[in-house]
Scaffold this motif. Sequence first.
Motif, short mmCIF file in Angstrom:
data_model
loop_
_atom_site.label_atom_id
_atom_site.label_comp_id
_atom_site.label_asym_id
_atom_site.label_seq_id
_atom_site.Cartn_x
_atom_site.Cartn_y
_atom_site.Cartn_z
N MET A 59 -3.00 60.06 2.19
CA MET A 59 -3.03 61.21 3.10
C MET A 59 -3.85 62.31 2.45
N GLU A 61 -5.45 66.39 3.07
CA GLU A 61 -5.48 67.63 3.83
C GLU A 61 -6.92 68.03 4.06
N GLU A 67 -11.75 68.05 1.40
CA GLU A 67 -10.42 67.53 1.69
C GLU A 67 -9.69 67.28 0.38
N LEU A 96 4.23 67.70 6.29
CA LEU A 96 3.01 68.22 6.90
C LEU A 96 3.21 69.69 7.23
N TYR A 102 -4.74 66.70 8.91
CA TYR A 102 -4.63 65.72 7.83
C TYR A 102 -5.35 64.44 8.26
#
Length: 208
Positions: A59, A61, A67, A96, A102
């Motif tokens: 994952m 962000e 990112e 989150l 994301y």
Amino acid sequence: SGGITRDLECVKTGIDSCLLAVVPADSRSLDHVPLTIADRPTLLFHLPQSQSARIIFKMFEETTDVEESVYYKAFSVDNPKAGIISFQLPEDAPELELGKNYRWWISISALDIPPGQKLQGYIRRVEPTAALSTVSTVADSLEKAATLAQEGIWYDAVATLANLHFADQASATYTTEWTDLLTSIEYDGVSLVKIAEQPKTEYEISDE
């Protein structure tokens, strides 16, 4: 990069041998990010049948320029049957944050499935409206799924409908709704309706 990407050859050789995600087919950019109101949302994937498959989930962000990696997990799945899995973001993953985009990324590898199996997609958590605050606390129902869908909360609507379908696969109503959902999603021109009759897969996870 877009909302979902996958290996074209795998789809051509047989969609039931593919890693697939039940996410909007037209979500190809950060302009069309599927939404959730959950801090640890559930994502639905189709796993091909394989021996000792290795799965990696990441994952990130998304920010304006870069990112940042916020979660990484590698694990093995022993002898899964082909089917749908519900993957909820685990407790060891960060919640989150509201309003942030994301990007998730998942791959699967095994000796007995087509190589290069990987997917990515976007997700954004939003503040629930008054209507969503009400339905989020009640039991799963078609009305709940419909309200989530009407408000654009894709991930949660899909997870709710999947829960209903797999809890009562004898229900013609749930089966029709589930089939209609998968019919609306395409990978490289191939509809996910081909996996509509796949069961929910229970699997054992071994951390690496």
